[in-house]
Design a protein around this motif. Structure first.
Motif, PDB file in Angstrom:
ATOM      1  N   LEU A 208       0.830  -1.206   0.000  1.00 55.02           N
ATOM      2  CA  LEU A 208       0.000   0.000   0.000  1.00 55.02           C
ATOM      3  C   LEU A 208       0.865   1.257   0.000  1.00 55.02           C
ATOM      4  CD1 LEU A 208      -2.838  -1.062   2.448  1.00 55.02           C
ATOM      5  CD2 LEU A 208      -2.951  -0.861  -0.036  1.00 55.02           C
ATOM      6  N   PHE A 209       1.985   1.223   0.735  1.00 58.47           N
ATOM      7  CA  PHE A 209       2.894   2.371   0.746  1.00 58.47           C
ATOM      8  C   PHE A 209       3.483   2.600  -0.643  1.00 58.47           C
ATOM      9  CE2 PHE A 209       7.222   4.051   1.110  1.00 58.47           C
ATOM     10  CZ  PHE A 209       6.946   5.275   1.694  1.00 58.47           C
ATOM     11  N   LEU A 210       3.913   1.523  -1.308  1.00 59.27           N
ATOM     12  CA  LEU A 210       4.470   1.660  -2.659  1.00 59.27           C
ATOM     13  C   LEU A 210       3.427   2.202  -3.632  1.00 59.27           C
ATOM     14  CD1 LEU A 210       6.665  -1.541  -3.090  1.00 59.27           C
ATOM     15  CD2 LEU A 210       7.438   0.829  -2.996  1.00 59.27           C
ATOM     16  N   LEU A 211       2.192   1.721  -3.532  1.00 56.75           N
ATOM     17  CA  LEU A 211       1.134   2.221  -4.413  1.00 56.75           C
ATOM     18  C   LEU A 211       0.848   3.694  -4.151  1.00 56.75           C
ATOM     19  CD1 LEU A 211      -1.363  -0.777  -4.495  1.00 56.75           C
ATOM     20  CD2 LEU A 211       0.049   0.086  -6.354  1.00 56.75           C
ATOM     21  N   ALA A 212       0.862   4.093  -2.881  1.00 57.40           N
ATOM     22  CA  ALA A 212       0.636   5.505  -2.558  1.00 57.40           C
ATOM     23  C   ALA A 212       1.772   6.369  -3.094  1.00 57.40           C
ATOM     24  CB  ALA A 212       0.502   5.680  -1.048  1.00 57.40           C
ATOM     25  N   LEU A 213       3.003   5.907  -2.924  1.00 60.55           N
ATOM     26  CA  LEU A 213       4.166   6.668  -3.395  1.00 60.55           C
ATOM     27  C   LEU A 213       4.159   6.814  -4.910  1.00 60.55           C
ATOM     28  CD1 LEU A 213       6.803   8.016  -2.413  1.00 60.55           C
ATOM     29  CD2 LEU A 213       7.940   5.842  -2.823  1.00 60.55           C
ATOM     30  N   THR A 214       3.874   5.723  -5.606  1.00 59.41           N
ATOM     31  CA  THR A 214       3.850   5.807  -7.069  1.00 59.41           C
ATOM     32  C   THR A 214       2.655   6.620  -7.560  1.00 59.41           C
ATOM     33  OG1 THR A 214       2.765   3.631  -7.163  1.00 59.41           O
ATOM     34  CG2 THR A 214       5.161   3.681  -7.445  1.00 59.41           C
ATOM     35  N   SER A 215       1.568   6.645  -6.792  1.00 62.23           N
ATOM     36  CA  SER A 215       0.425   7.497  -7.153  1.00 62.23           C
ATOM     37  C   SER A 215       0.805   8.968  -7.083  1.00 62.23           C
ATOM     38  CB  SER A 215      -0.760   7.223  -6.230  1.00 62.23           C
ATOM     39  OG  SER A 215      -1.245   5.930  -6.429  1.00 62.23           O
ATOM     40  N   VAL A 216       1.578   9.330  -6.061  1.00 61.72           N
ATOM     41  CA  VAL A 216       2.077  10.711  -5.967  1.00 61.72           C
ATOM     42  C   VAL A 216       2.942  11.027  -7.180  1.00 61.72           C
ATOM     43  CG1 VAL A 216       3.563  12.268  -4.647  1.00 61.72           C
ATOM     44  CG2 VAL A 216       1.924  10.831  -3.458  1.00 61.72           C
ATOM     45  N   ALA A 217       3.772  10.071  -7.577  1.00 66.11           N
ATOM     46  CA  ALA A 217       4.647  10.280  -8.733  1.00 66.11           C
ATOM     47  C   ALA A 217       3.840  10.520 -10.003  1.00 66.11           C
ATOM     48  CB  ALA A 217       5.567   9.081  -8.910  1.00 66.11           C
ATOM     49  N   PHE A 218       2.701   9.846 -10.141  1.00 65.20           N
ATOM     50  CA  PHE A 218       1.862  10.049 -11.326  1.00 65.20           C
ATOM     51  C   PHE A 218       1.102  11.365 -11.266  1.00 65.20           C
ATOM     52  CE2 PHE A 218       1.667   5.271 -11.934  1.00 65.20           C
ATOM     53  CZ  PHE A 218       2.432   5.294 -13.075  1.00 65.20           C
ATOM     54  N   ASN A 219       0.469  11.630 -10.148  1.00 61.92           N
ATOM     55  CA  ASN A 219      -0.463  12.751 -10.061  1.00 61.92           C
ATOM     56  C   ASN A 219       0.182  14.082  -9.724  1.00 61.92           C
ATOM     57  OD1 ASN A 219      -2.957  11.281 -10.557  1.00 61.92           O
ATOM     58  ND2 ASN A 219      -2.435  10.209  -8.685  1.00 61.92           N
TER      59      ASN A 219
ATOM     60  N   GLY B 115      18.668   8.409 -10.128  1.00 63.99           N
ATOM     61  CA  GLY B 115      17.351   9.016 -10.196  1.00 63.99           C
ATOM     62  C   GLY B 115      16.575   8.570 -11.425  1.00 63.99           C
ATOM     63  N   ASP B 116      17.286   8.331 -12.529  1.00 62.41           N
ATOM     64  CA  ASP B 116      16.641   7.854 -13.750  1.00 62.41           C
ATOM     65  C   ASP B 116      16.062   6.451 -13.539  1.00 62.41           C
ATOM     66  OD1 ASP B 116      17.618  10.218 -14.860  1.00 62.41           O
ATOM     67  OD2 ASP B 116      19.390   9.228 -15.697  1.00 62.41           O
ATOM     68  N   VAL B 117      16.812   5.622 -12.825  1.00 60.11           N
ATOM     69  CA  VAL B 117      16.355   4.259 -12.558  1.00 60.11           C
ATOM     70  C   VAL B 117      15.112   4.290 -11.666  1.00 60.11           C
ATOM     71  CG1 VAL B 117      16.961   2.046 -11.494  1.00 60.11           C
ATOM     72  CG2 VAL B 117      18.650   3.274 -12.881  1.00 60.11           C
ATOM     73  N   VAL B 118      15.139   5.126 -10.623  1.00 57.64           N
ATOM     74  CA  VAL B 118      13.981   5.241  -9.724  1.00 57.64           C
ATOM     75  C   VAL B 118      12.775   5.753 -10.500  1.00 57.64           C
ATOM     76  CG1 VAL B 118      13.043   6.492  -7.730  1.00 57.64           C
ATOM     77  CG2 VAL B 118      15.339   5.512  -7.623  1.00 57.64           C
ATOM     78  N   ASP B 119      12.972   6.755 -11.351  1.00 59.91           N
ATOM     79  CA  ASP B 119      11.879   7.305 -12.152  1.00 59.91           C
ATOM     80  C   ASP B 119      11.303   6.245 -13.089  1.00 59.91           C
ATOM     81  OD1 ASP B 119      10.138   9.307 -12.969  1.00 59.91           O
ATOM     82  OD2 ASP B 119      11.504  10.070 -14.507  1.00 59.91           O
ATOM     83  N   ALA B 120      12.180   5.420 -13.666  1.00 58.03           N
ATOM     84  CA  ALA B 120      11.729   4.377 -14.588  1.00 58.03           C
ATOM     85  C   ALA B 120      10.986   3.258 -13.857  1.00 58.03           C
ATOM     86  CB  ALA B 120      12.924   3.800 -15.344  1.00 58.03           C
ATOM     87  N   LEU B 121      11.168   3.151 -12.541  1.00 54.74           N
ATOM     88  CA  LEU B 121      10.503   2.105 -11.760  1.00 54.74           C
ATOM     89  C   LEU B 121       9.070   2.460 -11.366  1.00 54.74           C
ATOM     90  CD1 LEU B 121      13.336   0.915  -9.369  1.00 54.74           C
ATOM     91  CD2 LEU B 121      12.102  -0.485 -11.035  1.00 54.74           C
ATOM     92  N   VAL B 122       8.676   3.729 -11.496  1.00 58.95           N
ATOM     93  CA  VAL B 122       7.365   4.166 -11.006  1.00 58.95           C
ATOM     94  C   VAL B 122       6.233   3.360 -11.629  1.00 58.95           C
ATOM     95  CG1 VAL B 122       5.719   6.090 -10.971  1.00 58.95           C
ATOM     96  CG2 VAL B 122       8.110   6.473 -10.370  1.00 58.95           C
ATOM     97  N   TYR B 123       6.140   3.343 -12.948  1.00 55.41           N
ATOM     98  CA  TYR B 123       5.037   2.614 -13.592  1.00 55.41           C
ATOM     99  C   TYR B 123       5.140   1.101 -13.371  1.00 55.41           C
ATOM    100  CZ  TYR B 123       1.785   0.697 -16.912  1.00 55.41           C
ATOM    101  OH  TYR B 123       0.763  -0.014 -17.476  1.00 55.41           O
ATOM    102  N   PRO B 124       6.324   0.484 -13.558  1.00 56.23           N
ATOM    103  CA  PRO B 124       6.389  -0.963 -13.331  1.00 56.23           C
ATOM    104  C   PRO B 124       5.990  -1.390 -11.916  1.00 56.23           C
ATOM    105  CG  PRO B 124       8.325  -0.233 -14.524  1.00 56.23           C
ATOM    106  CD  PRO B 124       7.579   1.002 -14.114  1.00 56.23           C
ATOM    107  N   ILE B 125       6.304  -0.585 -10.917  1.00 57.95           N
ATOM    108  CA  ILE B 125       5.895  -0.934  -9.546  1.00 57.95           C
ATOM    109  C   ILE B 125       4.398  -0.714  -9.375  1.00 57.95           C
ATOM    110  CG2 ILE B 125       6.056  -0.195  -7.130  1.00 57.95           C
ATOM    111  CD1 ILE B 125       9.048   0.198  -7.582  1.00 57.95           C
TER     112      ILE B 125
END
Length: 195
Positions: A5-16, A123-133
């Protein structure tokens, strides 16, 4: 479950809130390469001289020039305001970082940039992980099923939370009604005071 749930919340922030929160924090914490998506669009909108098929062919030629394995075109999108096509090469939802991207100018057909998940600075690797996670794609079909189940758990928690609240609310409402009915009225109280 809390970790997911934490990962989904974090990646949601990255999207929105990508430009407002995620990207500034990411670039402050980790080294990142400049992204074509961060660049402002051209002052005057270029004409779309390159078609969709031509953009796909240019992207495939660039991938071959770079020695990338030959992959099918997974998706093409046009960022008209910024003046380029984004051509994704690979299969949608494949395990890992997902398809590589080639950015092709819509007026000249020039390759503006390329992106391949897992490459570049930290940072590029972390950014690229947002959608796959967020989609579970990082772990293939198993990951996507796990994310689906997590969504069902969240929906179930929401429904059961309302049910529990409703059940706890009923005795409180009944207790308030009993308390109101036992409370002496102002007129009765003044009558007793007069006697």
């Amino acid at each position: 479950m809390w970790g997911l749930l934490f990962l989904l919340a974090l990646t949601s922030v990255a999207f929105n809130l990508n430009a407002q929160i995620f990207r500034p924090v990411l670039t402050a914490v980790l080294p990142t390469s400049p992204s074509i998506r961060d660049q402002p669009g051209p002052a005057t909108l270029p004409q779309q001289r390159i078609g969709w098929d031509s953009a796909a062919a240019i992207a495939n030629a660039e991938a071959a020039r770079r020695g990338w394995p030959q992959r099918p075109v997974a998706r093409i999108s046009l960022a008209r305001e910024q003046g380029f096509y984004m051509v994704r090469l690979g299969r949608l939802h494949e395990a890992g970082f997902g398809p590589a991207a080639v950015f092709v100018a819509m007026d000249t057909g020039r390759v503006l940039a390329t992106e391949r998940g897992g490459e570049g600075k930290a940072g590029d690797v972390v950014d690229a992980l947002v959608y796959p996670i967020h989609s579970g794609q990082i772990a293939g079909l198993t990951g996507r099923i796990l994310i689906c189940l997590t969504g069902l758990v969240v929906a179930t928690l929401s429904v059961t939370g309302v049910i529990v609240w409703w059940k706890k609310r009923a005795p409180r409402v009944a207790a308030r009604h009993r308390a109101r009915s036992k409370r002496p009225s102002i007129e009765t109280g003044s009558l007793h005071a007069a006697e």
